[in-house]
Design a protein around this motif. Sequence first.
Motif, PDB file in Angstrom:
ATOM      1  N   VAL A 253       0.823  -1.215   0.000  1.00 60.79           N
ATOM      2  CA  VAL A 253       0.000   0.000   0.000  1.00 60.79           C
ATOM      3  C   VAL A 253       0.855   1.262   0.000  1.00 60.79           C
ATOM      4  O   VAL A 253       0.598   2.201  -0.766  1.00 60.79           O
ATOM      5  N   ASP A 254       1.890   1.299   0.848  1.00 56.03           N
ATOM      6  CA  ASP A 254       2.696   2.515   0.940  1.00 56.03           C
ATOM      7  C   ASP A 254       3.350   2.851  -0.399  1.00 56.03           C
ATOM      8  O   ASP A 254       3.376   4.010  -0.824  1.00 56.03           O
ATOM      9  N   GLN A 255       3.896   1.841  -1.038  1.00 54.37           N
ATOM     10  CA  GLN A 255       4.523   2.074  -2.349  1.00 54.37           C
ATOM     11  C   GLN A 255       3.493   2.514  -3.380  1.00 54.37           C
ATOM     12  O   GLN A 255       3.766   3.361  -4.238  1.00 54.37           O
ATOM     13  N   ALA A 256       2.310   1.931  -3.304  1.00 54.61           N
ATOM     14  CA  ALA A 256       1.262   2.284  -4.266  1.00 54.61           C
ATOM     15  C   ALA A 256       0.837   3.736  -4.086  1.00 54.61           C
ATOM     16  O   ALA A 256       0.699   4.491  -5.062  1.00 54.61           O
ATOM     17  N   VAL A 257       0.639   4.123  -2.838  1.00 55.74           N
ATOM     18  CA  VAL A 257       0.223   5.500  -2.552  1.00 55.74           C
ATOM     19  C   VAL A 257       1.284   6.478  -3.054  1.00 55.74           C
ATOM     20  O   VAL A 257       0.979   7.501  -3.684  1.00 55.74           O
ATOM     21  N   GLU A 258       2.537   6.130  -2.814  1.00 55.10           N
ATOM     22  CA  GLU A 258       3.632   7.000  -3.255  1.00 55.10           C
ATOM     23  C   GLU A 258       3.641   7.123  -4.782  1.00 55.10           C
ATOM     24  O   GLU A 258       3.829   8.207  -5.334  1.00 55.10           O
ATOM     25  N   ARG A 286      -8.463   3.249  -0.374  1.00 50.83           N
ATOM     26  CA  ARG A 286      -8.236   3.763  -1.730  1.00 50.83           C
ATOM     27  C   ARG A 286      -6.811   4.275  -1.835  1.00 50.83           C
ATOM     28  O   ARG A 286      -6.267   4.861  -0.913  1.00 50.83           O
ATOM     29  N   LEU A 287      -6.196   4.044  -3.001  1.00 53.05           N
ATOM     30  CA  LEU A 287      -4.776   4.340  -3.159  1.00 53.05           C
ATOM     31  C   LEU A 287      -4.512   5.696  -3.804  1.00 53.05           C
ATOM     32  O   LEU A 287      -3.428   6.259  -3.651  1.00 53.05           O
ATOM     33  N   ALA A 288      -5.485   6.204  -4.527  1.00 53.65           N
ATOM     34  CA  ALA A 288      -5.290   7.479  -5.212  1.00 53.65           C
ATOM     35  C   ALA A 288      -5.319   8.621  -4.198  1.00 53.65           C
ATOM     36  O   ALA A 288      -5.919   8.492  -3.129  1.00 53.65           O
TER      37      ALA A 288
END
Lengths: 514, 514
Positions: A253-258, A286-288
Motif C-alpha cells: 500500500v505505501d509504495q502504491a500511494v507514493e 483507496r490508493l489514489a
Amino acid sequence: MNGAESLVRTLVAGDVEVCFANPGTSEMHFVAALDRVDGIRCVLCLFEGVVTGAADGYARMAEKPAATLLHLGPGLANGLANIHNASRARSPMINVVGEHATYHLEHDAPLTADIEMLARQYSPWMKTSRSAGEVAADGAEAIAAARTAPGQIATLILPADTAWSEGGPVAAVPAIPEREAVDEAVIDAIAAILTSGEKTLLLLGDKAVRARPLEDASRIARGTGQHVMAQTSNARMERGAGRVAVDRIPYPVDQAVEKLEGFKHIVLVGAKDPVGFFGYPGKPSRLAPEDCRIHLLADIAQDQADALARLADRVAGDATPDLTPAHRPGLPADGPLDPDSIALVLGALIPENAIITDESVTTGRNFFPATAGAPPHDWLQLTGGAIGVGIPLATGAAIACPDRQVIALEADGSGMYTLQGLWTQAREKLNILNCIWSNRSYAILNGELANVGAENPGPKARDMLSLDHPAIDWVSVAEGMGVTARRVETVPEFAAAFREGLAHEGPFLIEVVM
Amino acid sequence: MNGAESLVRTLVAGDVEVCFANPGTSEMHFVAALDRVDGIRCVLCLFEGVVTGAADGYARMAEKPAATLLHLGPGLANGLANIHNASRARSPMINVVGEHATYHLEHDAPLTADIEMLARQYSPWMKTSRSAGEVAADGAEAIAAARTAPGQIATLILPADTAWSEGGPVAAVPAIPEREAVDEAVIDAIAAILTSGEKTLLLLGDKAVRARPLEDASRIARGTGQHVMAQTSNARMERGAGRVAVDRIPYPVDQAVEKLEGFKHIVLVGAKDPVGFFGYPGKPSRLAPEDCRIHLLADIAQDQADALARLADRVAGDATPDLTPAHRPGLPADGPLDPDSIALVLGALIPENAIITDESVTTGRNFFPATAGAPPHDWLQLTGGAIGVGIPLATGAAIACPDRQVIALEADGSGMYTLQGLWTQAREKLNILNCIWSNRSYAILNGELANVGAENPGPKARDMLSLDHPAIDWVSVAEGMGVTARRVETVPEFAAAFREGLAHEGPFLIEVVM
C-alpha cells in the motif's frame, strides 16, 4: 440421443473444444457421450481446483470458454476458489455440474447440497435444467452467456435424469452481442482531461494490456506528456521486446500511494479505482490521492482497444509508442538464488512466444524490469488473490496453445494448494516448465504480520508461516506424479536446469531453493 | 487485548484445545494472539480441505469441537467439501473465517466474496462480528452452537478490524442444552412394534453405533427375535472383539433392496429412512419395501443411547448381547493383493484400540467381516460422499488421540484430493499408518457407468476413469512430504510393511498396488 449427448453435441457446435473434468456417478452419461461425439477434448484432473484453474488458463489464451465437468455440490465447492479467480480475470467458463436425479433430491442422500447457492455469486448465468428436452437449449444459452463481454462464468446444473432421458435436438448458440463501443462524448471528455495540463494517469487493465492497446496508450502518454500504468494483477499482459513495457501499481500500500502521488486524474481503461489488496490499520483503502478524480474511458464490458485507438487518434498527434528494445540481461555470476538473481535468469532465458503464468507471490514482485526486453511473451497473473491457481493455469494455457512453451512461476505455499495439476501435465504431455520458489514459508505473511500491526511475533505465530520441518521435497513430489524434476541452489544450476526444462518434451519442474 | 485475543482466550475458556489453520493476512492478529495465550494447539495445514477434514476427525474422537482458521471466502470455499462431510457426520466445528476490514469491503478488493452465502447451508449458526467488543461473545455463542446436539457447524466471520481493535472481555460459553430424552410414549410404541410379530429392523446410525448402545440394540434384537443393522456410512462405529458386530446396509442399491426385503417396520435410531446414494434409471430411491412402515425411536439430536437402554429394559428380558469373540483371520498365503486378501491382513494385524479412518470406496466394501473379531477399535467413515476426507480425518483423529494408532484406509483417487495432509502428519509426527489402495482408477465409476445405464463405454469414457499413465508413485509423493513410505505388491510384503508402519514413530504410508 439422451440429454447428456445433446449437451455435448451443442457444446461442440458452439465451438467449445475442451472439457476439463473430474466426473462422478451423476456425470457418467456426459462422459459416455464423449465417445459418440467428436470434436471435444476431455482432460481429466484429479481435483476440481485444477479443473477450474485450467479452464481459466485455457480461456485467457484461447479467448473462448472451455467447459468444466464437476460432481455435485462438493465438486463445485472444490472448484470455487479458482472460479473466484477466473471471475476476477473475466475468463469465460461453462461449468457443467452434475446433480442428483430430480426425483432423488427430496430424499436428501449424503451428497445432496444446494448447488445453486454455491454457484450463484460467481455465475451471472446459472440454471438447473428441468428436463432432458431443455438441456441442449440450456447449454447453448450457457455458451452465449459465457462469451458475452466481459467474459462470464456460466453454470449449468444437470440433474442425472435430464442427462439419461431422451433429449432434444442440438441447439444453436444465440448471437453474442458485440462489445459496446465507447461514446464519442466520452472520448471528447477524456481528451480534454489529458490535455488540461493536470497530471493524469491512464490506468489499464483487462483487454487494455494487450500489445496493440498498450501501443495506443503509450502514444497517448507521449503525445500529451501524460502517464500510463497497469493494474497490479492482470489476466494476460502482452509484453517483451518490441512491445510497450508498462509499470504496475505496486502491491504494498505505501509504495502504491507514493506511486500515485500528485495525480489529479486517473482514467480507467478496463481497470478499477485502485484499492489496497487488504485494509491495514492506519492505511487508506483507496490508493489514489484524496483530490484525484476518477474517470472512465472504457469498462470491462466495452471495447477498450477501440477506445484507446480513437483517443490516440485524437490526442497523440505524431507520437510513436515507446517500444522496448530487445535486451536480455547477462546471466548473473555464480551465487545464491534470490528474487533479483532469479529475475535475471528469467530475463536471460525466456524463449520467444512463451506463456508465463505467475503465482510467485513475494518472490516475483520484481520480475518485470529484468524480463521487459526478453522476446515477446504473455504474462498471466493471479487475479483474484485465491492462491492455488498457478499450476492449473499453466495446464490450461498449454492445452490452449500446444505450440508454445509455458513457464509456470510458482511459490511453494501456493503450489501446494493444487499440486495435483502436475499429474495432468504429465498425462497430457504438456510443455510446461514449472519453477517452484522454495523459500519454505508463507513469505508474504511475514511482512503482513507487521503491516497489520501484529509486531514481534512469537514462536507459535512464526510457526504458522513456516513450511520448513519438514521441507517439502518438490523433486520427489513431482516425480511421483510423473513430472521430471531437478533441485537447484545456485544461479548456474538454475540456468542449466531452466535450459534443460525448455529442451525437455513434456512437463518439467525445477525446485529453486532460496 | 484486541478482538482476536479476546476470541482466542474465549476459545480456550470454552475448552477448545485445537485450531487447525491455514491463515492469511486477515487472520494475522489471531495468529499473533496464539503466542500470548496458552492452552490452544495450532496445527498448520497446507490446504483448507485438510483443515476442515482434520477438524471433523478431531471432533469424532474428542467429542468436542476444534476451531478452524480460514482465509476469506476462497479459503472457506476450499474447506467446504469436508465441511459438507462433517455436517453429515454431525461433527461439531467452529470455523473462524477472516474477512476484510469492515470499511474495506465496499471497495471490492480482489479477494472480496460473499462469505455468508458460502457458509450458510452448512452452518446452523453463522455470524459476522460487527465490532471488536462483540467478538468474544460471538465466539462463546459459536462454541455453544457447535456443542449443541446433534453437533453443528458454527461459522464466525471475523472482519480484520474487529480482530485488531480493542476487544471486550473473555466471554463465558452459554449453557449447552442436554440431549433430549425420548418420551416414554415413544418407547411404548416401539416396544409394541418389536413385539407385534411383524418383521422389524432396528436401523442404527449416529451415536447408536457406539459400543454400549450396540449392546442394547443386540439385546433388543435377541430378546424379541427381531433384527438390527447400521447405516451404510457412520461417523464413528465402535467395534471389534467383545463388542457387537452389526451389518450395514450395502452401498449398491440392488443389494440394499434385497437386504431390506420382507421388513414390515424399520425403527430409526439416529438413522434416516434409507435411500440410495444416487438415483439410477429404473431403480428406487427409497430402499425399504413399499409396505414397510418407518418409525422413529430417537433422532440425531436426542439421546439415542438412553432410548435404546430403556427399550432394552422393556423388551429384551434376560437376553444378552451378541458379543463378537476375539478372532483374527490367519494371514493369507503369498499371492496378489485384492480386496479380500487385504481384508484378511487388516483383520490379522489391526492393533488394539486403533482408530481406522476408511475412505476405501470400492476396495473397502467387504472389510467388515474379516475385521470384526480384531481387538476393539473405532471405525470412521466418509459420511457425506465428498471424497478427500480420509487423510485429513486421520490427521485430526491422531491429534485428538495421541496415544492411539491411527490407520487410514484410503483409495488412490480420493487420496489425491487432499494429499497435502501428509505434510501435516509429518510436521506433527502423528502415528498414522496410511494405506493407499492403488488400483489406478476411479474404480467405483466403472461400476457406476453400467448402473446408470451408460453401457459399453468407449476409450474416451474409460480414460476419464483411469489414473494410470502416469501411475502415481505414492512412495515418492509421500516421501516428498516427509512421510516414510513403502510400495507393496503381495500379501507378505503388505503384512511386513504394515508391521513396520505400526512400529514406526510418526506417519508411514504403504502404497498397495492392486
